[in-house]
Motif scaffolding. Structure first.
Motif, PDB file in Angstrom:
ATOM      1  N   GLY A 110      43.422  35.876  42.733  1.00  0.00           N
ATOM      2  CA  GLY A 110      43.828  34.778  43.617  1.00  0.00           C
ATOM      3  C   GLY A 110      42.652  33.906  44.022  1.00  0.00           C
ATOM      4  O   GLY A 110      42.768  32.677  44.095  1.00  0.00           O
ATOM      5  N   MET A 111      41.502  34.530  44.275  1.00  0.00           N
ATOM      6  CA  MET A 111      40.319  33.766  44.643  1.00  0.00           C
ATOM      7  C   MET A 111      39.798  32.933  43.468  1.00  0.00           C
ATOM      8  O   MET A 111      39.332  31.808  43.657  1.00  0.00           O
ATOM      9  N   PHE A 112      39.909  33.475  42.254  1.00  0.00           N
ATOM     10  CA  PHE A 112      39.533  32.703  41.068  1.00  0.00           C
ATOM     11  C   PHE A 112      40.409  31.453  40.943  1.00  0.00           C
ATOM     12  O   PHE A 112      39.921  30.364  40.605  1.00  0.00           O
ATOM     13  N   GLN A 113      41.690  31.639  41.192  1.00  0.00           N
ATOM     14  CA  GLN A 113      42.585  30.475  41.171  1.00  0.00           C
ATOM     15  C   GLN A 113      42.134  29.429  42.195  1.00  0.00           C
ATOM     16  O   GLN A 113      42.139  28.225  41.928  1.00  0.00           O
ATOM     17  N   GLY A 114      41.735  29.904  43.372  1.00  0.00           N
ATOM     18  CA  GLY A 114      41.256  28.999  44.398  1.00  0.00           C
ATOM     19  C   GLY A 114      39.977  28.285  44.005  1.00  0.00           C
ATOM     20  O   GLY A 114      39.803  27.093  44.274  1.00  0.00           O
ATOM     21  N   VAL A 115      39.057  29.005  43.359  1.00  0.00           N
ATOM     22  CA  VAL A 115      37.794  28.400  42.924  1.00  0.00           C
ATOM     23  C   VAL A 115      38.059  27.281  41.919  1.00  0.00           C
ATOM     24  O   VAL A 115      37.491  26.180  42.020  1.00  0.00           O
ATOM     25  N   ILE A 116      38.928  27.550  40.940  1.00  0.00           N
ATOM     26  CA  ILE A 116      39.237  26.536  39.922  1.00  0.00           C
ATOM     27  C   ILE A 116      39.898  25.320  40.558  1.00  0.00           C
ATOM     28  O   ILE A 116      39.491  24.177  40.336  1.00  0.00           O
ATOM     29  N   ALA A 117      40.927  25.579  41.380  1.00  0.00           N
ATOM     30  CA  ALA A 117      41.653  24.470  42.009  1.00  0.00           C
ATOM     31  C   ALA A 117      40.761  23.699  42.969  1.00  0.00           C
ATOM     32  O   ALA A 117      40.772  22.459  42.990  1.00  0.00           O
ATOM     33  N   GLY A 118      39.965  24.397  43.783  1.00  0.00           N
ATOM     34  CA  GLY A 118      39.096  23.740  44.756  1.00  0.00           C
ATOM     35  C   GLY A 118      38.008  22.921  44.112  1.00  0.00           C
ATOM     36  O   GLY A 118      37.672  21.826  44.584  1.00  0.00           O
ATOM     37  N   THR A 119      37.438  23.427  43.017  1.00  0.00           N
ATOM     38  CA  THR A 119      36.392  22.682  42.311  1.00  0.00           C
ATOM     39  C   THR A 119      36.940  21.383  41.727  1.00  0.00           C
ATOM     40  O   THR A 119      36.320  20.319  41.845  1.00  0.00           O
TER      41      THR A 119
ATOM     42  N   GLY B  31      44.011  30.984  48.036  1.00  0.00           N
ATOM     43  CA  GLY B  31      44.199  31.892  46.910  1.00  0.00           C
ATOM     44  C   GLY B  31      44.114  33.350  47.329  1.00  0.00           C
ATOM     45  O   GLY B  31      44.926  34.191  46.913  1.00  0.00           O
ATOM     46  N   TRP B  32      43.127  33.655  48.172  1.00  0.00           N
ATOM     47  CA  TRP B  32      42.970  35.025  48.669  1.00  0.00           C
ATOM     48  C   TRP B  32      44.156  35.442  49.525  1.00  0.00           C
ATOM     49  O   TRP B  32      44.683  36.549  49.382  1.00  0.00           O
ATOM     50  N   TRP B  33      44.607  34.543  50.394  1.00  0.00           N
ATOM     51  CA  TRP B  33      45.697  34.864  51.318  1.00  0.00           C
ATOM     52  C   TRP B  33      46.999  35.120  50.552  1.00  0.00           C
ATOM     53  O   TRP B  33      47.704  36.101  50.797  1.00  0.00           O
ATOM     54  N   GLY B  34      47.316  34.212  49.603  1.00  0.00           N
ATOM     55  CA  GLY B  34      48.540  34.385  48.829  1.00  0.00           C
ATOM     56  C   GLY B  34      48.521  35.649  48.000  1.00  0.00           C
ATOM     57  O   GLY B  34      49.525  36.388  47.917  1.00  0.00           O
ATOM     58  N   SER B  35      47.385  35.948  47.369  1.00  0.00           N
ATOM     59  CA  SER B  35      47.290  37.151  46.540  1.00  0.00           C
ATOM     60  C   SER B  35      47.329  38.412  47.404  1.00  0.00           C
ATOM     61  O   SER B  35      47.929  39.422  47.027  1.00  0.00           O
ATOM     62  N   ARG B  36      46.695  38.368  48.563  1.00  0.00           N
ATOM     63  CA  ARG B  36      46.706  39.527  49.465  1.00  0.00           C
ATOM     64  C   ARG B  36      48.121  39.809  49.951  1.00  0.00           C
ATOM     65  O   ARG B  36      48.555  40.963  50.024  1.00  0.00           O
ATOM     66  N   TRP B  37      48.845  38.749  50.264  1.00  0.00           N
ATOM     67  CA  TRP B  37      50.235  38.880  50.717  1.00  0.00           C
ATOM     68  C   TRP B  37      51.079  39.563  49.635  1.00  0.00           C
ATOM     69  O   TRP B  37      51.820  40.510  49.910  1.00  0.00           O
ATOM     70  N   ALA B  38      50.968  39.080  48.401  1.00  0.00           N
ATOM     71  CA  ALA B  38      51.755  39.645  47.305  1.00  0.00           C
ATOM     72  C   ALA B  38      51.310  41.065  46.972  1.00  0.00           C
ATOM     73  O   ALA B  38      52.138  41.961  46.755  1.00  0.00           O
ATOM     74  N   ALA B  39      49.987  41.287  46.910  1.00  0.00           N
ATOM     75  CA  ALA B  39      49.477  42.595  46.517  1.00  0.00           C
ATOM     76  C   ALA B  39      49.861  43.675  47.527  1.00  0.00           C
ATOM     77  O   ALA B  39      50.272  44.784  47.149  1.00  0.00           O
ATOM     78  N   ARG B  40      49.737  43.372  48.804  1.00  0.00           N
ATOM     79  CA  ARG B  40      50.087  44.352  49.838  1.00  0.00           C
ATOM     80  C   ARG B  40      51.570  44.695  49.780  1.00  0.00           C
ATOM     81  O   ARG B  40      51.966  45.854  49.969  1.00  0.00           O
TER      82      ARG B  40
ATOM     83  N   PHE C 221      43.601  41.985  42.087  1.00  0.00           N
ATOM     84  CA  PHE C 221      44.563  40.913  42.329  1.00  0.00           C
ATOM     85  C   PHE C 221      44.034  39.914  43.363  1.00  0.00           C
ATOM     86  O   PHE C 221      44.285  38.720  43.279  1.00  0.00           O
ATOM     87  N   LEU C 222      43.283  40.433  44.341  1.00  0.00           N
ATOM     88  CA  LEU C 222      42.657  39.531  45.311  1.00  0.00           C
ATOM     89  C   LEU C 222      41.634  38.637  44.619  1.00  0.00           C
ATOM     90  O   LEU C 222      41.544  37.436  44.903  1.00  0.00           O
ATOM     91  N   VAL C 223      40.873  39.234  43.700  1.00  0.00           N
ATOM     92  CA  VAL C 223      39.893  38.455  42.955  1.00  0.00           C
ATOM     93  C   VAL C 223      40.586  37.401  42.100  1.00  0.00           C
ATOM     94  O   VAL C 223      40.117  36.269  41.990  1.00  0.00           O
TER      95      VAL C 223
ATOM     96  N   VAL D  43      36.262  44.969  38.802  1.00  0.00           N
ATOM     97  CA  VAL D  43      37.090  44.100  39.647  1.00  0.00           C
ATOM     98  C   VAL D  43      37.106  42.681  39.096  1.00  0.00           C
ATOM     99  O   VAL D  43      38.165  42.048  38.976  1.00  0.00           O
ATOM    100  N   LEU D  44      35.928  42.164  38.751  1.00  0.00           N
ATOM    101  CA  LEU D  44      35.846  40.794  38.233  1.00  0.00           C
ATOM    102  C   LEU D  44      36.546  40.681  36.885  1.00  0.00           C
ATOM    103  O   LEU D  44      37.262  39.701  36.625  1.00  0.00           O
ATOM    104  N   LYS D  45      36.341  41.683  36.018  1.00  0.00           N
ATOM    105  CA  LYS D  45      36.961  41.654  34.694  1.00  0.00           C
ATOM    106  C   LYS D  45      38.480  41.665  34.799  1.00  0.00           C
ATOM    107  O   LYS D  45      39.181  40.878  34.137  1.00  0.00           O
ATOM    108  N   GLU D  46      39.023  42.531  35.630  1.00  0.00           N
ATOM    109  CA  GLU D  46      40.466  42.606  35.796  1.00  0.00           C
ATOM    110  C   GLU D  46      41.024  41.362  36.485  1.00  0.00           C
ATOM    111  O   GLU D  46      42.129  40.919  36.190  1.00  0.00           O
TER     112      GLU D  46
END
Length: 296
Positions: free
Chosen positions: A220-229, A275-284, A216-218, A6-9
């Motif tokens: 989006g969350m990675f994007q959030g981690v980078i942007a938030g940091t 990031g999680w919300w946007g990716s979840r919306w698109a992935a679903r 895909f959720l991961v 999951v993390l690798k993908e």
């Protein structure tokens, strides 16, 4: 599904649509940065307004009454719910204050003893204007009270303007967050489109939508981690070094809850959630719509 897969993908997805991922991260960064700055400014504005409200004093002017009636009025005012402190100013003290305030030439007027005795009433913290109005109306009915005054116009203006300011700030913040979610949504959609053949193959071998959706959720969350940091770091630099050096008065304003890490931690968490919300919306939406074609 292993966590490593999951993390690798999720990380690999950032490289499949680099421009879109950069746009999404940058938009998230700007969004949470602006929300963080608005939160800090809004919190300090609220503190200043509360400080001004704490300095509100109600002046109760007395008629020419005896000491017993004056003491009765003192006791009744002191027993009111919102009264923090009560100070009596005699006619002589009022004349001295008049002389100090108006300086040379005021002695003759002060000697006329035209100034009435009064009470200065300090109101408790957090009291609303309507409650102060109710207190003023109540005290004005006391026998021996000539007039009751306080700066009602200033408080009403302050309260109405602050409400408008907070509403506008909240609306701007919500709009910024919505735009950021949409951009994350588009980024994940492009990533899903780039992997559409792989997704079809995974569905053919029995993979569920939930199984396919997790990387895909991961992402989006990675994007959030980078942007938030990045946003949290810039907020610290901005309010700890840049702004205090340019405007020293700002340096005395406090962080929400007294520590910088509450606001910056909230900014980081908000970015991850977006990031999680946007990716979840698109992935679903788009994984479910990806059709599987067979030879049948």
């Amino acid at each position: 599904m292993s966590l490593s897969y999951v993390l690798k993908e999720g990380v690999a997805g950032l490289g499949r649509a680099r421009l879109a991922a950069f746009t999404s991260i940058f938009s998230l960064f700007v969004a949470v940065l602006l929300v963080g700055v608005l939160s800090r400014v809004g919190f300090n504005t609220y503190e200043v307004i509360q400080l001004i409200k704490q300095q509100v004093e109600v002046e109760v002017f007395l008629q020419n009454i005896d000491e017993q009636t004056t003491q009765e009025i003192r006791d009744r005012i002191a027993s009111e719910e919102f009264v923090e402190e009560l100070t009596y100013i005699s006619r002589d003290s009022a004349a001295k204050i008049f002389q100090q305030d108006f300086g040379i030439g005021s002695d003759a007027l002060a000697d006329l003893q035209f100034l009435p005795a009064s009470f200065k009433v300090t109101i408790s913290d957090g009291v609303e204007i309507a409650q102060i109005d109710s207190l003023v109306q109540q005290v004005s009915t006391y026998r021996g009270v000539d007039d009751v005054r306080y700066n009602q116009a200033l408080l009403q203006t302050l309260e109405s303007r602050s409400e408008t300011l907070f509403l506008i700030g909240g609306a701007i913040g919500l709009f910024i967050l919505f735009v950021a979610i949409v951009l994350v949504f588009n980024t994940i959609r492009l990533t899903i489109y780039a992997k559409r053949d792989l997704i079809r193959a995974m569905k053919l071998v029995g993979a569920t939508n939930s199984f396919i959706r997790r990387p895909f959720l991961v992402e989006g969350m990675f994007q959030g981690v980078i942007a938030g940091t990045l946003a949290a770091g810039l907020i610290i630099i901005l309010f700890e070094w840049i702004v205090p050096n340019l405007v020293p008065q700002i340096g005395v304003l406090s962080w929400p809850f007294g520590r910088w890490y509450f606001l910056t931690g909230g900014v980081l968490l908000l970015a991850i959630i977006l990031g999680w919300w946007g990716s979840r919306w698109a992935a679903r939406k788009f994984i479910k719509e990806t059709k599987v074609y067979t030879n049948d």
